[in-house]
Each structure stands twice: as structure tokens, then as C-alpha cells.
Design a protein around this motif. Structure first.
Motif, PDB file in Angstrom:
ATOM      1  N   TYR A 252     -19.526 -20.832   1.329  1.00  0.00           N
ATOM      2  CA  TYR A 252     -18.634 -20.747   2.486  1.00  0.00           C
ATOM      3  C   TYR A 252     -19.284 -19.986   3.643  1.00  0.00           C
ATOM      4  CZ  TYR A 252     -17.376 -15.858   1.581  1.00  0.00           C
ATOM      5  OH  TYR A 252     -17.411 -14.499   1.425  1.00  0.00           O
TER       6      TYR A 252
ATOM      7  N   ALA B  89     -21.542 -22.399   5.390  1.00  0.00           N
ATOM      8  CA  ALA B  89     -20.734 -23.303   6.217  1.00  0.00           C
ATOM      9  C   ALA B  89     -20.365 -22.612   7.523  1.00  0.00           C
ATOM     10  CB  ALA B  89     -19.483 -23.729   5.457  1.00  0.00           C
ATOM     11  N   ARG B  90     -19.988 -21.340   7.428  1.00  0.00           N
ATOM     12  CA  ARG B  90     -19.592 -20.613   8.639  1.00  0.00           C
ATOM     13  C   ARG B  90     -20.766 -20.406   9.582  1.00  0.00           C
ATOM     14  NH1 ARG B  90     -15.531 -15.957   6.192  1.00  0.00           N
ATOM     15  NH2 ARG B  90     -13.929 -17.404   5.469  1.00  0.00           N
TER      16      ARG B  90
ATOM     17  N   MET C  58      -8.857 -30.543  10.667  1.00  0.00           N
ATOM     18  CA  MET C  58      -8.373 -29.245  11.142  1.00  0.00           C
ATOM     19  C   MET C  58      -8.644 -28.148  10.113  1.00  0.00           C
ATOM     20  SD  MET C  58      -4.827 -30.348  13.003  1.00  0.00           S
ATOM     21  CE  MET C  58      -4.401 -28.769  13.699  1.00  0.00           C
ATOM     22  N   ALA C  59      -8.523 -28.507   8.841  1.00  0.00           N
ATOM     23  CA  ALA C  59      -8.800 -27.530   7.791  1.00  0.00           C
ATOM     24  C   ALA C  59     -10.220 -26.987   7.946  1.00  0.00           C
ATOM     25  CB  ALA C  59      -8.615 -28.163   6.414  1.00  0.00           C
ATOM     26  N   ALA C  60     -11.127 -27.862   8.373  1.00  0.00           N
ATOM     27  CA  ALA C  60     -12.536 -27.476   8.465  1.00  0.00           C
ATOM     28  C   ALA C  60     -12.813 -26.520   9.610  1.00  0.00           C
ATOM     29  CB  ALA C  60     -13.407 -28.726   8.602  1.00  0.00           C
ATOM     30  N   THR C  61     -11.892 -26.408  10.563  1.00  0.00           N
ATOM     31  CA  THR C  61     -12.115 -25.483  11.673  1.00  0.00           C
ATOM     32  C   THR C  61     -12.062 -24.041  11.186  1.00  0.00           C
ATOM     33  OG1 THR C  61      -9.773 -25.459  12.245  1.00  0.00           O
ATOM     34  CG2 THR C  61     -11.148 -27.076  13.361  1.00  0.00           C
ATOM     35  N   GLU C  62     -11.688 -23.860   9.923  1.00  0.00           N
ATOM     36  CA  GLU C  62     -11.718 -22.545   9.289  1.00  0.00           C
ATOM     37  C   GLU C  62     -13.095 -21.890   9.451  1.00  0.00           C
ATOM     38  OE1 GLU C  62      -9.228 -21.147   8.050  1.00  0.00           O
ATOM     39  OE2 GLU C  62      -9.981 -19.534   6.787  1.00  0.00           O
ATOM     40  N   ALA C  63     -14.128 -22.728   9.431  1.00  0.00           N
ATOM     41  CA  ALA C  63     -15.483 -22.179   9.488  1.00  0.00           C
ATOM     42  C   ALA C  63     -15.756 -21.466  10.814  1.00  0.00           C
ATOM     43  CB  ALA C  63     -16.505 -23.290   9.261  1.00  0.00           C
TER      44      ALA C  63
ATOM     45  N   ARG D  13     -11.780 -18.296  12.954  1.00  0.00           N
ATOM     46  CA  ARG D  13     -11.062 -17.527  11.944  1.00  0.00           C
ATOM     47  C   ARG D  13     -10.217 -16.435  12.562  1.00  0.00           C
ATOM     48  NH1 ARG D  13     -14.816 -15.099   9.109  1.00  0.00           N
ATOM     49  NH2 ARG D  13     -16.400 -16.205  10.307  1.00  0.00           N
TER      50      ARG D  13
ATOM     51  N   GLU E 238      -4.500 -23.071  17.012  1.00  0.00           N
ATOM     52  CA  GLU E 238      -4.027 -24.353  16.490  1.00  0.00           C
ATOM     53  C   GLU E 238      -4.285 -25.480  17.506  1.00  0.00           C
ATOM     54  OE1 GLU E 238      -3.034 -24.573  13.465  1.00  0.00           O
ATOM     55  OE2 GLU E 238      -1.914 -26.443  13.272  1.00  0.00           O
TER      56      GLU E 238
ATOM     57  N   ARG F 194      -7.883 -26.262  17.336  1.00  0.00           N
ATOM     58  CA  ARG F 194      -8.184 -27.016  16.112  1.00  0.00           C
ATOM     59  C   ARG F 194      -7.858 -28.487  16.304  1.00  0.00           C
ATOM     60  NH1 ARG F 194      -8.845 -22.739  12.608  1.00  0.00           N
ATOM     61  NH2 ARG F 194      -7.405 -21.008  12.951  1.00  0.00           N
TER      62      ARG F 194
ATOM     63  N   ARG G 242     -14.903 -34.415   9.068  1.00  0.00           N
ATOM     64  CA  ARG G 242     -14.513 -33.110   8.546  1.00  0.00           C
ATOM     65  C   ARG G 242     -15.677 -32.120   8.637  1.00  0.00           C
ATOM     66  NH1 ARG G 242     -12.839 -32.626   2.395  1.00  0.00           N
ATOM     67  NH2 ARG G 242     -15.098 -32.742   2.161  1.00  0.00           N
TER      68      ARG G 242
ATOM     69  N   THR H  52     -16.329 -28.186  11.273  1.00  0.00           N
ATOM     70  CA  THR H  52     -16.834 -26.825  11.094  1.00  0.00           C
ATOM     71  C   THR H  52     -17.699 -26.390  12.278  1.00  0.00           C
ATOM     72  OG1 THR H  52     -18.857 -27.501   9.961  1.00  0.00           O
ATOM     73  CG2 THR H  52     -16.916 -27.153   8.581  1.00  0.00           C
TER      74      THR H  52
END
Ligand SMILES: Nc1ncnc2c1ncn2[C@@H]1O[C@H](COP(=O)(O)OP(=O)(O)OP(=O)(O)O)[C@@H](O)[C@H]1O
Ligand SMILES: [Mg+2]
Lengths: 256, 327
Positions: free
Chosen positions: A73, A76-77, A100-105, A108, A125, A128, A164, A168
């Protein structure tokens, strides 16, 4: 300077030397391919680059930094995005939400922001959603944003996985057989997408069996056989390399 | 637009629901109000557990211990140190959260049955400590004369007033839970639940995400414990045993772990049943065991989630037959 530099990488599984003493570099903005017969160790190389496996020996440098011991992880970041040979999407989510889940990288916020719904959450949001829209457009899936990911046909699943990975905001994306299972039209879309990705200054490293695609879009190719590099260079030279021809054609039993 | 409208409908539903609940003391007698308070307390724990089970994909068979830790912390601090119960309830919640964090740190590296066993063990240890640290906890006899909550001179005892305290706590924990679920955090959790390898590849720190949810669920359990202690004004180790941990998990599974609201309804249902069958306590465990098995076979996503899905399909069919209503 190279964006990604691999030196002396090695990995065995029990007695099987999946990768041995592998060194190569990927320059920024390059499209580079790793090719080789089945079982040559291509996916293992990706897993070593992403930190899914720890290497037995050797180092991985990314943007001048040794990332060999970092967790997946974290890599990825830092900007290493990837797709999986056996597409691993989040089927319960919509197409858009997968990205959108992948924008976690890259985007944050701390846990309290989410818990107490700080204004930063809504702002992030919106970003994202924009990142997702852009990534989906790039692979041509913008019209399916609301569909459940589980409903996509196989070809579009691969494209969504690329989108996806782009979510990131990577500096490099590693694509593991992105053309596998794609029909001609989808392969064309893929080709455009890969070029468009590079045009956005994202470097591409791909593993691929579709030689037409590889020869057409890649700047450079690394050829693996039984875990070792047997050739590296631009497509025209690789096509004529004796060892490569032997690896692919000389031992047909291996290709079965 | 559509998403906004749906969100508005959801929030309206929740607000109306709480409005209805707030009027309950007008209709229910004291016995039923007691059950309502117990339901509220269980619902708070179950919100956290459903985040843990349905979203983070983990399990805990030790939450009764964290619940007890919240109860004992608040009881001890308010009786021995004479601190304000409002403060001690918060302290109990935070301490239970800290304990959950410390338990989760090693335990969440485990998976499946191993995690279940580790949390079960942690719960058992906590219950034993409630008995053995008798200098502080009063041993098997427990702690009595726990002070009531007060607002100014108004004492919030077992009459209707306490219900509103619990209702407010339920509302706050629901708000926090939904904030987590309906945000990037929830997305990251669902990603992790879907596939940990893929989640890590998009930057999700899976270990930390699990630990965060485990800690939050510990805070909820501790909060519920404090509310319980100052409601009954008496606690003993018997109330925080493994059978309660299992009952809590059953509530989540039977209600539907993948929706905090459905899990909350599961808590309400099972609390009502267990209160009515209090006299046949052993049989009620058999009953819960059986219903757990039946639900897992016939409605694996939980009673209320499956019911909602069926209702949605019916509505969709009706709407289709009548032609599109919107636009
Ligand atoms: N997790 C693992 N455990 C044990 N052996 C493995 C593992 N992953 C790969 N291998 C072995 O390592 C070797 C290289 O496998 P790898 O998947 O990297 O090949 P590949 O080049 O990606 O092949 P393909 O073109 O079929 O995808 C194979 O012999 C494989 O069986
Ligand atoms: Mg492979």
C-alpha cells in the motif's frame, strides 16, 4: 534518470527459481513491455515491484528511492499503480466507485475527518469523482459509471482495472496482460488508452502476450525466459534476436 | 441529483424514525420502557460490531468484555472518585476503545477462526479481571449504588427520561457509523472486504483500517457499558460474559451485517425475544442458535437486508408496470 530501476532481483518458490538476477530500468514516459513464455516469471516480477512478495535478493528503486522493503500500500501511495492478470475488481461496487476507492492512494484524510464529517470530506469527494470521471473517460467506460462492476463483460473489466489503477494518480502503471480476453475493438480501445496514459506523463510497464500490440506501442521490451532476462531493446531488434526466437519457437513444449 | 434525492429520503426516514421513537414513552409502560433502554444499549454495541463484521470483514467474540470495561470504568470512577457520571461514561468509552486498540494490534493479524478465538480469549480475560480485581471491582458481587446521571437537579433514573439519553447516544453512534460507511473510508473498507490484495494495490492500509474499525467498535461498546451501569446503578461480572458476546454477534448476523441499520433492527428483535423468554433462559440460547443457523442458510445477508432487497424488487416491478414515474 530512470523512474524505475531493478537490480539483481531474485525470487524462488521452493525449488523453482521464478526470477533470477534480473536488472532493467524504465525511463520516465516510456512504454515498456516484459514478454516471455508462460511461467517465465513476468507476474512474479510485478509482484516484486509492488511488494506483494519480498525479493530474495536485489533492489527496486523508484524515483531514486529504494522501495524494496516497503509494503504494497505504501508503494501504491508513492505512485506505483498496477492491474492483475486475473482481474481483481470490487464487484459489489459500481464502476465509478471502483475508481473512487483508488483515490485513497493520493487523497488521504485522517479518520476523525470521516467520523465527524469535516468539510474536507465533501471537498475530497468531489475531487475523487472528477478523478474517476477522467480515468473512466480515458478507457472509454464513462457511460457505464453507474453500472455494478460485476456486470461488466470480461474485456471491459480489464479496462476498468486500468482506470482503477489510474485512480491512484500513479507515476507508473504496471499492466499484467491487459489485452488477454479482449476482442479486436476492445484491444483498439486499450491501445488508445495506453497511449493516452503515456501522453499524461504516466509511464507504462506491461506484460503482454499479444505481440502485435507489444510491437506497435512499446518503446522497449525486456524478454524473460525461466526467470532470467535473455534480451532487452527496441521492438525491431527484439524481433530479430536469436535467443528470443529460440525461447518462443525453439522449445514448443514450453509454450503448450 | 438522483443520489442527492435518495440521500434526502434516507435522512428523512431516519429523522422520522427517531421522532417516532422519541414518542415511545407516551405509549409504553415501565416494563416496556426498560426493554426499550436495553434495546438502545445493545443497538449501540451492534452498530460497531456490524462495521467490524459487515464492512471490515472481521469478527469479535469478545465485545461483551469491552462493554463490561466501559461499565466498570464508569462505575468505579463515579463511585470511588466521585466524578461526574457524564464524564466517566465518556472515559469508559475511550478506555474501552484503547483496550480494543491494544487487543486488535496483535489479534487482527489473525484471520477467521483464529481471530474469533483470540477475541474470545480477550473477552474471557476481561470478565475474569472483573471478578479477580475485587479491590476495585467488588469481585463477584459487583458494584452497587452507582450514581444516576443528572441534568442540573433533574435525576435521570429508570423512568422515561433515561430513554432519551440512550436515544441520543444511539443517534450519535448511528451518525458516526454512517459517516464512516458513506464515505471514502467505507469504500476502502468494502474494497478490503472484497479483496485485500487489490485494496493494498490502491493504497489501502488494510491493517490500519481494521484496527480503526475495531477501536471504534470498542468505543461504542464502552459507551453502551457506561449507559448500562448508570441505568441499572448496579453491575456484576455476570452481565459481561461470553454468552452475551455470542448473542451480540447473532444480532448482527440475523439483522444483516452489511447494513448498520439492519443490524440495529436485529439487535432490537433479539433483545425483545430474550427479554420475553428471560424465564426460560437456557431455551432462549437454543432458540437463538437455531435461528442463527436458519438465517445463515435461508437469508445469508440477514433478515432485514434480505427483506429490503425483496421489497425493492417488488417496488421496481410495480414501477415498471406503471411506466416510469420520474421525469
Ligand atoms: N505464489 C507462488 N507460489 C509458488 N510458485 C509460484 C508462485 N507464483 C509463481 N510461481 C511460480 O513461478 C514461476 C513464474 O510464474 P509467473 O506467474 O511469474 O509466470 P508468468 O510469466 O507470469 O506466466 P504467465 O504468462 O502464465 O502469466 C512459475 O513456475 C510459477 O509456477
Ligand atoms: Mg503472469
Amino acid at each position: 534518470m530512470a523512474l524505475l530501476k531493478v537490480s539483481g532481483l531474485a525470487k524462488s518458490f521452493g525449488g523453482v527459481k521464478a526470477v533470477s538476477d534480473l536488472s532493467f530500468a524504465v525511463a520516465p514516459n516510456q512504454i515498456k513491455a516484459i514478454i516471455g513464455p508462460n511461467g517465465a516469471g513476468k507476474t512474479t516480477v510485478f509482484n516484486l515491484l509492488c511488494g506483494v512478495f519480498a525479493a530474495d535478493a536485489g533492489t527496486v528503486e523508484f524515483a531514486g528511492r529504494n522501495i524494496s522493503s516497503l509494503a504494497p500500500y505504501v508503494r501504491a501511495r508513492l505512485g506505483v499503480g498496477r492491474t492483475f492478470q486475473n482481474t481483481l475488481l470490487f464487484d459489489e461496487m459500481s464502476v465509478e466507485e471502483n475508481v473512487m476507492a483508488a483515490t485513497e492512494a493520493g487523497l488521504r484524510l485522517n479518520a476523525f475527518a470521516y467520523l465527524f464529517r469535516w468539510p474536507a470530506v465533501a471537498r475530497a469527494e468531489r475531487q475523487r469523482r472528477e478523478i474517476a470521471a477522467e480515468a473512466l473517460k480515458l478507457v472509454g467506460l464513462q457511460d457505464k459509471a453507474r453500472d455494478p462492476a460485476g456486470n461488466l463483460p470480461a474485456g471491459e473489466r480489464r479496462l476498468l482495472e486500468i482506470a482503477r489503477a489510474l485512480g491512484t494518480r500513479p507515476e507508473i502503471v504496471l499492466l499484467d496482460e491487459p489485452a488477454a480476453g479482449l476482442n479486436n475493438a476492445e484491444t483498439d480501445r486499450l491501445k488508445h488508452a495506453i497511449r493516452a496514459i503515456r501522453d499524461r506523463s504516466i509511464t507504462v510497464l506491461l506484460v503482454e502476450h499479444d505481440m502485435g500490440l507489444v510491437m506497435e506501442i512499446c518503446d522497449e521490451i525486456v524478454v524473460l525466459d525461466q526467470g532470467a532476462k535473455i534480451a532487452e531493446g527496441p521492438p525491431l531488434l527484439i524481433q530479430e534476436d536469436d535467443r528470443v526466437i529460440e525461447a518462443y519457437l525453439g522449445r514448443p513444449a514450453d509454450n503448450a | 441529483m438522483r443520489a442527492n434525492r435518495r440521500r434526502l429520503v434516507n435522512w428523512l426516514g431516519i429523522v422520522c424514525g427517531f421522532g417516532l421513537l422519541a414518542s415511545l414513552p407516551l405509549f409504553l409502560n415501565d416494563f416496556l420502557m426498560t426493554i426499550a433502554v436495553v434495546i438502545g444499549i445493545n443497538v449501540i454495541i451492534v452498530f460497531g460490531l456490524s462495521l467490524l463484521m459487515g464492512y471490515a470483514g472481521q469478527i469479535s467474540l469478545g465485545h461483551a468484555g469491552l462493554y463490561g470495561l466501559g461499565a466498570y470504568t464508569s462505575a468505579v470512577m463515579s463511585t470511588k472518585l466521585h466524578l461526574d457520571p457524564w464524564l466517566t461514561i465518556v472515559a469508559g468509552a475511550l478506555l474501552a476503545g484503547a483496550a480494543a486498540y491494544l487487543i486488535g494490534l496483535p489479534a487482527l493479524r489473525l484471520r477467521g477462526h483464529y481471530l474469533a478465538m483470540a477475541t474470545l480469549g480477550a473477552g474471557v480475560i476481561m470478565q475474569i479481571m472483573f471478578v479477580e480485581l475485587s479491590g476495585i471491582t467488588g469481585g463477584p458481587a459487583g458494584i452497587s449504588s452507582i450514581p444516576n446521571l443528572k441534568i442540573g437537579h433533574l435525576i435521570l433514573d429508570q423512568t422515561g427520561a433515561y430513554f432519551y439519553v440512550v436515544l441520543a447516544a444511539v443517534a450519535v453512534s448511528l451518525w458516526l457509523s454512517l459517516n464512516v460507511v458513506r464515505s471514502q473510508k467505507g469504500r476502502a473498507l468494502r474494497a478490503m472486504h472484497g479483496n485485500e490484495l487489490a485494496a493494498a494495490s490502491i493504497g489501502v492500509d488494510t491493517a490500519r483500517a481494521k484496527l480503526f474499525i475495531f477501536t471504534l467498535s470498542g468505543v461504542f461498546a464502552g459507551l453502551a457499558g457506561g449507559l448500562y451501569a448508570h441505568y441499572l446503578t448496579y453491575i456484576s461480572p455476570d452481565s459481561f460474559g461470553t454468552s452475551l458476546s455470542i448473542l451480540l454477534v447473532a444480532m448482527v448476523v440475523i439483522g444483516g451485517s452489511q447494513s448498520v441499520v439492519a443490524a440495529g433492527l436485529g439487535a432490537a428483535l433479539l433483545t425483545v425475544i430474550s427479554e420475553y423468554f428471560r424465564t426460560y433462559q437456557d431455551w432462549s440460547l437454543v432458540f437463538f442458535g437455531l435461528s442463527l443457523v436458519l438465517v445463515m442458510i435461508f437469508a445469508p445477508r440477514g433478515l432485514f437486508v434480505e427483506t429490503a432487497a425483496v421489497a425493492k424488487r417488488l417496488v421496481a416491478r410495480v414501477v415498471k408496470r406503471r411506466g416510469p414515474v420520474e421525469s
